[in-house]
Design a protein around this motif. Structure first.
Motif, mmCIF file in Angstrom:
data_model
loop_
_atom_site.group_PDB
_atom_site.id
_atom_site.type_symbol
_atom_site.label_atom_id
_atom_site.label_comp_id
_atom_site.label_asym_id
_atom_site.label_seq_id
_atom_site.Cartn_x
_atom_site.Cartn_y
_atom_site.Cartn_z
ATOM 1 N N GLU A 24 24.562 -10.187 -5.330
ATOM 2 C CA GLU A 24 25.001 -8.800 -5.456
ATOM 3 C C GLU A 24 26.515 -8.705 -5.681
ATOM 4 O OE1 GLU A 24 24.893 -4.780 -2.704
ATOM 5 O OE2 GLU A 24 23.465 -6.377 -2.260
ATOM 6 N N VAL A 25 27.280 -9.472 -4.900
ATOM 7 C CA VAL A 25 28.739 -9.459 -5.040
ATOM 8 C C VAL A 25 29.146 -9.972 -6.421
ATOM 9 C CG1 VAL A 25 30.891 -10.448 -4.173
ATOM 10 C CG2 VAL A 25 29.163 -9.659 -2.563
ATOM 11 N N ALA A 26 28.541 -11.067 -6.863
ATOM 12 C CA ALA A 26 28.884 -11.638 -8.170
ATOM 13 C C ALA A 26 28.600 -10.639 -9.290
ATOM 14 C CB ALA A 26 28.113 -12.939 -8.400
ATOM 15 N N GLU A 27 27.466 -9.960 -9.220
ATOM 16 C CA GLU A 27 27.139 -8.958 -10.233
ATOM 17 C C GLU A 27 28.157 -7.817 -10.218
ATOM 18 O OE1 GLU A 27 23.085 -7.928 -9.351
ATOM 19 O OE2 GLU A 27 22.311 -9.776 -10.269
ATOM 20 N N PHE A 28 28.559 -7.369 -9.030
ATOM 21 C CA PHE A 28 29.558 -6.317 -8.919
ATOM 22 C C PHE A 28 30.895 -6.781 -9.495
ATOM 23 C CE2 PHE A 28 33.183 -4.731 -6.432
ATOM 24 C CZ PHE A 28 33.168 -3.396 -6.834
ATOM 25 N N TYR A 29 31.343 -7.980 -9.088
ATOM 26 C CA TYR A 29 32.632 -8.494 -9.568
ATOM 27 C C TYR A 29 32.667 -8.591 -11.089
ATOM 28 C CZ TYR A 29 34.458 -9.833 -4.931
ATOM 29 O OH TYR A 29 34.952 -9.830 -3.656
ATOM 30 N N MET A 30 31.569 -9.051 -11.694
ATOM 31 C CA MET A 30 31.566 -9.243 -13.148
ATOM 32 C C MET A 30 31.655 -7.927 -13.919
ATOM 33 S SD MET A 30 31.874 -12.391 -13.772
ATOM 34 C CE MET A 30 31.666 -12.320 -15.547
ATOM 35 N N THR A 31 31.409 -6.810 -13.260
ATOM 36 C CA THR A 31 31.554 -5.511 -13.926
ATOM 37 C C THR A 31 32.969 -4.962 -13.821
ATOM 38 O OG1 THR A 31 30.956 -4.194 -11.967
ATOM 39 C CG2 THR A 31 29.139 -4.929 -13.418
ATOM 40 N N GLN A 32 33.823 -5.630 -13.046
ATOM 41 C CA GLN A 32 35.164 -5.114 -12.795
ATOM 42 C C GLN A 32 36.149 -5.613 -13.851
ATOM 43 O OE1 GLN A 32 35.519 -2.782 -10.212
ATOM 44 N NE2 GLN A 32 33.313 -3.093 -10.441
ATOM 45 N N PRO A 33 37.132 -4.773 -14.218
ATOM 46 C CA PRO A 33 38.116 -5.194 -15.222
ATOM 47 C C PRO A 33 38.973 -6.356 -14.713
ATOM 48 C CG PRO A 33 38.678 -3.037 -14.304
ATOM 49 C CD PRO A 33 37.342 -3.412 -13.749
ATOM 50 N N GLY A 34 39.237 -7.301 -15.591
ATOM 51 C CA GLY A 34 40.091 -8.438 -15.253
ATOM 52 C C GLY A 34 39.372 -9.640 -14.694
ATOM 53 N N VAL A 35 38.080 -9.528 -14.400
ATOM 54 C CA VAL A 35 37.326 -10.657 -13.850
ATOM 55 C C VAL A 35 36.845 -11.531 -14.999
ATOM 56 C CG1 VAL A 35 35.279 -11.356 -12.555
ATOM 57 C CG2 VAL A 35 36.632 -9.396 -11.794
ATOM 58 N N ILE A 36 37.135 -12.835 -14.887
ATOM 59 C CA ILE A 36 36.753 -13.789 -15.920
ATOM 60 C C ILE A 36 35.498 -14.568 -15.534
ATOM 61 C CG2 ILE A 36 37.515 -15.865 -17.164
ATOM 62 C CD1 ILE A 36 40.411 -14.680 -16.835
ATOM 63 N N ASP A 37 35.429 -15.022 -14.272
ATOM 64 C CA ASP A 37 34.275 -15.811 -13.841
ATOM 65 C C ASP A 37 34.102 -15.703 -12.338
ATOM 66 O OD1 ASP A 37 32.077 -17.475 -14.089
ATOM 67 O OD2 ASP A 37 33.240 -19.313 -14.269
ATOM 68 N N VAL A 38 32.840 -15.757 -11.903
ATOM 69 C CA VAL A 38 32.488 -15.745 -10.479
ATOM 70 C C VAL A 38 31.402 -16.779 -10.285
ATOM 71 C CG1 VAL A 38 31.589 -14.393 -8.548
ATOM 72 C CG2 VAL A 38 32.924 -13.264 -10.340
ATOM 73 N N ARG A 39 31.624 -17.711 -9.382
ATOM 74 C CA ARG A 39 30.616 -18.734 -9.067
ATOM 75 C C ARG A 39 30.525 -18.888 -7.557
ATOM 76 N NH1 ARG A 39 28.171 -19.869 -13.860
ATOM 77 N NH2 ARG A 39 29.769 -19.993 -15.431
ATOM 78 N N TYR A 40 29.301 -18.916 -7.052
ATOM 79 C CA TYR A 40 29.052 -19.271 -5.652
ATOM 80 C C TYR A 40 28.327 -20.609 -5.659
ATOM 81 C CZ TYR A 40 30.421 -14.759 -3.749
ATOM 82 O OH TYR A 40 31.141 -13.651 -3.367
ATOM 83 N N ILE A 41 28.723 -21.472 -4.765
ATOM 84 C CA ILE A 41 28.177 -22.828 -4.697
ATOM 85 C C ILE A 41 27.688 -23.076 -3.272
ATOM 86 C CG2 ILE A 41 28.725 -25.286 -4.932
ATOM 87 C CD1 ILE A 41 31.195 -24.232 -6.655
ATOM 88 N N LYS A 42 26.518 -23.670 -3.154
ATOM 89 C CA LYS A 42 25.987 -24.074 -1.859
ATOM 90 C C LYS A 42 26.154 -25.580 -1.736
ATOM 91 C CE LYS A 42 21.766 -23.867 0.924
ATOM 92 N NZ LYS A 42 20.380 -23.350 0.939
ATOM 93 N N ARG A 43 26.660 -26.020 -0.616
ATOM 94 C CA ARG A 43 26.790 -27.471 -0.403
ATOM 95 C C ARG A 43 25.395 -28.045 -0.184
ATOM 96 N NH1 ARG A 43 28.095 -31.028 4.466
ATOM 97 N NH2 ARG A 43 28.767 -32.955 3.463
#
Length: 115
Positions: A24-43
């Motif tokens: 949900e956060v990644a989808e929200f961030y990607m709609t915001q101006p100035g955001v280039i990339d969002v990645r979440y990683i699980k160890r």
């Protein structure tokens, strides 16, 4: 470019909740101006030891989690101003849900590209 890396330590029983929240956060961030990339990683893996790395051995898949699950955020935005514009609504919308899932406050690294 400006980067944010966050290390999260989540409660084991909150994995489904935090992973849904990350989506949900990644989808929200990607709609915001100035955001280039969002990645979440699980160890999900670890190295056996440094000699195994030097020998080119593959990492070992984790088979269980003890006390916590580690996640990381890799966020790239255009500049510091874009980061500031993103942080405020992000905290307002998601902070309480994040804190329910975490064991400790996240470790945050902010900085500019070197290479």
């Amino acid at each position: 470019m400006f980067n944010e890396i966050c290390i999260y330590e989540a409660k084991i029983d909150k994995q489904d909740e935090i992973e849904a929240l990350m989506k949900e956060v990644a989808e929200f961030y990607m709609t915001q101006p100035g955001v280039i990339d969002v990645r979440y990683i699980k160890r999900t893996h670890r190295q056996k030891d440094f000699n195994a790395v030097k020998e080119g051995e593959p990492p070992i898949r984790l088979t269980r989690y003890v006390e916590k699950v580690t996640y990381a955020l890799y966020l790239v935005v255009e500049d510091e101003e874009a980061h500031a514009r993103l942080a405020k609504p992000g905290i307002e919308m998601f902070y309480k849900r994040w804190t329910r899932c975490l064991i400790t406050m996240p470790k945050i690294i902010l900085g500019e590209n070197v290479v």
